[in-house]
Enzyme design. Structure first.
Site, PDB file in Angstrom:
ATOM      1  N   HIS A 446       0.828  -1.206   0.000  1.00  0.00           N
ATOM      2  CA  HIS A 446       0.000   0.000   0.000  1.00  0.00           C
ATOM      3  C   HIS A 446       0.864   1.259   0.000  1.00  0.00           C
ATOM      4  O   HIS A 446       0.688   2.152  -0.847  1.00  0.00           O
ATOM      5  CB  HIS A 446      -0.928  -0.001   1.222  1.00  0.00           C
ATOM      6  CG  HIS A 446      -1.753   1.241   1.355  1.00  0.00           C
ATOM      7  ND1 HIS A 446      -3.056   1.321   0.912  1.00  0.00           N
ATOM      8  CD2 HIS A 446      -1.468   2.467   1.870  1.00  0.00           C
ATOM      9  CE1 HIS A 446      -3.531   2.534   1.149  1.00  0.00           C
ATOM     10  NE2 HIS A 446      -2.581   3.249   1.741  1.00  0.00           N
ATOM     11  N   GLU A 447       1.772   1.345   0.949  1.00  0.00           N
ATOM     12  CA  GLU A 447       2.583   2.555   1.040  1.00  0.00           C
ATOM     13  C   GLU A 447       3.484   2.722  -0.181  1.00  0.00           C
ATOM     14  O   GLU A 447       3.763   3.840  -0.605  1.00  0.00           O
ATOM     15  CB  GLU A 447       3.410   2.545   2.324  1.00  0.00           C
ATOM     16  CG  GLU A 447       2.591   2.614   3.596  1.00  0.00           C
ATOM     17  CD  GLU A 447       1.665   3.820   3.646  1.00  0.00           C
ATOM     18  OE1 GLU A 447       2.008   4.877   3.075  1.00  0.00           O
ATOM     19  OE2 GLU A 447       0.574   3.698   4.236  1.00  0.00           O
ATOM     20  N   HIS A 450       1.787   4.675  -2.807  1.00  0.00           N
ATOM     21  CA  HIS A 450       1.987   6.123  -2.659  1.00  0.00           C
ATOM     22  C   HIS A 450       3.353   6.530  -3.217  1.00  0.00           C
ATOM     23  O   HIS A 450       3.486   7.561  -3.889  1.00  0.00           O
ATOM     24  CB  HIS A 450       1.919   6.515  -1.183  1.00  0.00           C
ATOM     25  CG  HIS A 450       0.547   6.518  -0.594  1.00  0.00           C
ATOM     26  ND1 HIS A 450      -0.505   7.232  -1.134  1.00  0.00           N
ATOM     27  CD2 HIS A 450       0.052   5.910   0.522  1.00  0.00           C
ATOM     28  CE1 HIS A 450      -1.584   7.061  -0.381  1.00  0.00           C
ATOM     29  NE2 HIS A 450      -1.269   6.268   0.621  1.00  0.00           N
ATOM     30  N   HIS A 453       3.327   6.834  -6.860  1.00  0.00           N
ATOM     31  CA  HIS A 453       2.634   8.060  -7.272  1.00  0.00           C
ATOM     32  C   HIS A 453       3.620   9.230  -7.300  1.00  0.00           C
ATOM     33  O   HIS A 453       3.550  10.094  -8.183  1.00  0.00           O
ATOM     34  CB  HIS A 453       1.493   8.339  -6.300  1.00  0.00           C
ATOM     35  CG  HIS A 453       0.356   9.113  -6.888  1.00  0.00           C
ATOM     36  ND1 HIS A 453      -0.768   9.434  -6.164  1.00  0.00           N
ATOM     37  CD2 HIS A 453       0.170   9.662  -8.120  1.00  0.00           C
ATOM     38  CE1 HIS A 453      -1.593  10.115  -6.928  1.00  0.00           C
ATOM     39  NE2 HIS A 453      -1.055  10.278  -8.119  1.00  0.00           N
TER      40      HIS A 453
END
Length: 657
Positions: A446-447, A450, A453
Site C-alpha cells: 500500500h505505502e 503512494h 505516485h
C-alpha cells in the site's frame, strides 16, 4: 554554516543529514519564511502587468529554503522525534500557519492572481491558475480585514493544537504500553513478538489503531482485556496525555472558521475541493454500505460466540476469529509468517511487481547520510535512465509515531528541474529474521503505491507533483498497488520459506484467497465507524456545544447505526491522529471513496491480462504520472473509459447479499 540555506550538494537534492543539527532548524525556518516573503513582495511590486510567468510561475518557484527545511524537519517529527524536535515544532507550527496566511491573504498578490489572463495557457497551466485562485478564495482572500484577522488567529491556534495532539498521543501511547510480569501470560505470541516485548522492558507496545495485533494470538483473556482497554482509553485518563480538551477546542475552531468562509460546517469546507463534491454524495455512498456491513458484523460476532461458548467482547473477537479462520479454511496466520520474510517481500514482491509493470529497477546505495541507522536508500531507474530515490524506514521505534505513511524530501517538477526523493515509513517489529503478517505485507504494498505516485510523477509544476491530488483521490493508487501481493506471479516470487526456500504451498495460497472476505463485515464496520465519527465531529456548526467527548462519540455511533460492540471504531476520538493530528479532518471517508475506484481498476487489470508492462504503462501514463495536473475524475475516465461503478467494491467486501 546552516546547511539549509543553500541547495544540498548531494544527488537529486537529497538532504545532507550528516551536516544537519537540531540547532539549524529554527534559524532555517526564520530565514526560509523571510526569503519567501521577499519573493512574494517582489511579485506584488512588479510594475509589469500580471502574467502567468511573472505571477503564477514566480509563486511556484518561491520558498526553496522553506521547502528544504520543512521536508527534513517534518520527517523527523513523525519518524525520529526528540524533545528538542518537539519543542521546535511547538514554536514554529503557529509561525508557519501565520506565514501561510500572510501569503494567501495578501490582497496585492490576490489582485495579481485575479488579473492573470488565462488565454493561451495550456491545460496544466490553466489548471494551476485556477488552483491558486481557488485556494486563495478558500483561505479567505475575499474576507474583510477584521474577518481575516480572526481567521489568522484561528489558523495559528489550530496548528498549535494539532502539534500538541500528536505530541500527547505519542507520549501517551508509549506510557500506556502494557506491562507483563509473567512471561507465561504471553502464550500464543510468536517467538519474535515475545522477544520484542522483552526488548521493551516486558511491555506490549501499542500500535495506533484500536485493534492491537497481539489480540489475535494471546490465549490469556485477562491480558487481552488489559491490552484492549489500554488501547481504547488512550488520551482519556485525565493526565498530562489527555487529548479530550484538544478535540473539543479543535472542533469548535474548525466550525468557526468554516462559518467565516461561508460554509455551514467544517465538513462542507473540506469536501468542496475533493472529487466527492458534497457531503451529501458521501452520505449516499455510506448509506449503501453501513446497514449491510453492520448486519454482517453482528452476525459474525454471533457466530464467534457459538464457537467460543461465551459472549464476544471486543478483546475476544480477533482471537476467536483467528481460530475460526484456521478451522474453516485450515489457515493459521502465524503459519504464513515464515514465508513472508521482509527482504524477500520488499525485493521479490514490491520491487518485482514495480519492475514488471513499469520497468523500474532498484539499486541500494550506501553513500548517503541517514536520519536513523534503520533507514535505507535505493536508486530508482526506468528504461529512460535514473528516475529518483526511494527511502525506506521500516522498523518501529519509540521515537516514531504509529502507523505507516509516505512523504517526500524532494518532489518532481519540470519547472524546478527536480526529480523525486520519496520516503516510506512503517512500524514493523524487528526480528532475526523479520517475518511479516499478511496485513504487514499489505501495508508495505500500500505505502509503496503512494511512493510510485511520487516516483512516476511527470508534471511541470510542484503544486501538482505526485500525491498533490484531492484528499479523497490520494489513496486510490496506493490501494490499487495492494492487488499485486496476491497476484500468482508476484506471490510465487516472494512467498518462500525463509529457511528452506520452499514456496508457499499452493493449497495455502488458495485458502488465503478464500479467506480474504472472512470477517469483512467487522473490518468494514470498524472503518465506517471511524469515518462516521469523523464526519459527526465536523458537521457541527459554530453554535454547537459539546462537553463530553466520549458521550458525543457514543451517541454519534449509535445514531449512525455502527455501535457494534465487537467492531469498535478503527480509531476513537482521543487517538484519531488522522483527524486531530494530521490532514484527514472530515476526510477519513477518502479510503472507502478511493476504494470504489481501486476495486473497479482491479477489474480493469483482470479484464486486460493482469500483471503486464502494457497495462502498467497505461496506468502510469493516464493516472500515476499526471498527479494533480488534470482533473482526477477526468483522468480516471480517460483510463477506464467510463465512470467508476460500486459493484466491484461490494463484491470484494462480500457486501452484495
Amino acid at each position: 554554516m546552516n546547511p539549509f540555506l543553500a541547495p544540498s550538494p548531494l544527488p537529486l537534492g537529497y538532504p545532507d543529514l550528516d551536516a544537519i543539527r537540531e540547532e539549524h532548524f529554527a534559524p532555517a525556518f526564520t530565514a526560509g519564511m523571510a526569503e519567501q516573503r521577499a519573493e512574494i513582495d517582489a511579485i506584488t511590486a512588479n510594475p509589469e502587468p500580471a502574467t502567468f510567468a511573472n505571477t503564477i510561475e514566480a509563486l511556484e518557484r518561491s520558498g526553496a529554503t522553506l521547502r528544504r527545511v520543512s521536508a527534513v524537519f517534518f520527517t523527523l517529527v513523525s519518524a525520529h522525534s526528540t524533545p528538542g524536535i518537539r519543542a521546535i515544532e511547538a514554536e514554529v507550527a503557529p509561525r508557519l500557519a501565520a506565514h501561510g496566511d500572510a501569503i494567501t491573504l495578501d490582497p496585492a498578490l490576490f489582485a495579481r492572481i485575479e488579473a492573470v489572463p488565462a488565454d493561451g495557457l495550456d491545460g496544466e497551466s490553466r489548471r494551476l491558475l485556477e488552483r491558486h485562485h481557488r485556494d486563495a478564495v478558500r483561505a479567505g482572500a475575499r474576507l474583510g480585514a477584521d474577518e481575516q484577522r480572526r481567521l489568522r488567529q484561528l489558523n495559528a491556534e489550530l496548528s498549535a493544537l494539532s502539534t500538541e495532539f500528536g505530541a500527547r498521543l505519542l507520549a501517551g501511547a508509549n506510557a500506556a504500553a502494557v506491562p507483563v510480569d509473567d512471561p507465561a501470560r504471553l502464550d500464543g505470541l510468536s517467538a519474535d513478538t515475545v522477544a520484542a516485548v522483552a526488548a521493551r522492558g516486558d511491555r506490549i507496545a501499542l500500535v495506533l489503531p484500536t485493534a492491537q495485533p497481539a489480540l489475535a494470538s494471546l490465549t490469556d483473556r485477562g491480558l487481552r482485556e488489559e491490552l484492549y482497554t489500554a488501547s481504547v482509553t488512550r488520551g482519556a485518563h485525565g493526565d498530562e496525555h489527555d487529548t479530550r480538551e484538544i478535540v473539543l477546542r479543535t472542533v469548535a475552531l474548525r466550525a468557526e472558521r468554516a462559518a467565516l468562509l461561508g460554509h455551514p460546517h467544517h465538513a462542507s469546507w473540506v469536501v468542496e475541493e475533493g472529487t466527492a463534491g458534497s457531503v451529501e454524495a458521501i452520505d449516499e455512498m455510506l448509506a449503501k454500505l453501513v446497514p449491510v456491513a453492520a448486519a454482517n458484523a453482528r452476525a459474525e460476532a454471533a457466530e464467534l460466540a457459538e464457537t467460543a461458548g461465551h459472549a464476544i467482547e471486543p478483546w475476544d473477537r480477533a482471537f476467536h476469529a483467528e481460530r475460526l479462520r484456521k478451522e474453516r479454511f485450515d489457515l493459521d496466520s502465524a503459519a504464513l509468517r515464515p514465508y513472508l520474510e521482509l527482504e524477500r517481500v520488499l525485493h521479490d514482491g514490491v520491487f518485482f511487481a514495480a519492475g514488471r509493470l513499469y520497468g523500474l529497477t532498484f539499486t541500494e546505495r550506501h553513500d548517503l547520510p541517514l536520519h536513523h541507522p534503520d533507514v535505507r536508500v535505493f536508486d530508482v531507474a526506468d528504461d529512460d535512465g535514473p528516475l529518483g530515490l526511494f527511502v525506506a524506514d521500516l522498523y518501529a521505534r519509540d521515537s516514531k509515531r504509529g502507523g505507516a505513511w509516505m512523504n517526500s524530501f524532494v518532489t518532481q517538477s519540470r519547472l524546478l528541474g527536480t526529480r523525486p526523493v520519496v520516503l516510506n515509513t512503517l512500524n514493523i517489529a524487528r526480528g532475526e529474521p523479520t517475518l511479516l503478517t499478511i496485513d504487514e505485507v499489505r501495508t508495505l504494498f500500500h505505502e509503496f503505491g503512494h511512493a510510485l505516485h511520487g516516483l512516476l510523477s511527470d508534471v511541470e509544476y510542484p503544486t501538482f507533483s505526485g500525491t498533490g491530488v484531492p484528499r479523497d483521490f490520494v489513496e486510490y493508487p496506493s490501494q490499487v498497488n495492494e492487488m499485486w501481493l496476491e497476484d500468482p506471479e508476484v506471490l510465487a516470487n516472494y512467498a518462500r520459506h525463509h529457511v528452506t526456500g520452499e514456496p508457499l504451498p499452493v493449497e495455502l495460497v488458495e485458502r488465503l484467497r478464500e479467506a480474504r472476505r472472512f470477517g469483512e463485515g467487522t473490518a468494514t464496520t470498524e472503518y465506517l465507524a471511524a469515518t462516521l465519527l469523523d464526519l459527526a465531529w465536523h458537521r457541527l456548526g459554530p453554535d454547537a456545544r459539546v462537553d463530553d467527548v466520549l458521550a458525543f462519540e457514543a451517541d454519534a455511533l449509535a445514531a449512525a447505526g455502527v455501535d457494534v460492540p465487537s467492531a469498535p471504531p478503527r480509531y476513537r476520538s482521543t487517538y484519531f491522529n488522522h483527524v486531530f493530528g494530521g490532514g484527514y479532518s472530515a476526510g477519513y471517508y477518502s479510503y472507502i471513496w478511493s476504494e470504489v475506484l481501486d476495486a473497479d481498476t482491479v477489474d480493469w487489470f483482470a479484464e486486460n491480462g493482469g500483471l503486464s508492462r502494457p497495462n502498467g504503462d497505461t496506468f502510469r501514463r493516464e493516472l500515476l504520472s499526471r498527479g494533480g495536473a488534470v482533473d482526477p475524475m477526468e483522468a480516471y475516465r480517460a483510463f477506464r473509459g467510463r465512470d467508476p461503478e460500486l459493484a466491484p467494491l461490494l463484491t470484494r467486501r462480500g457486501l452484495l447479499g
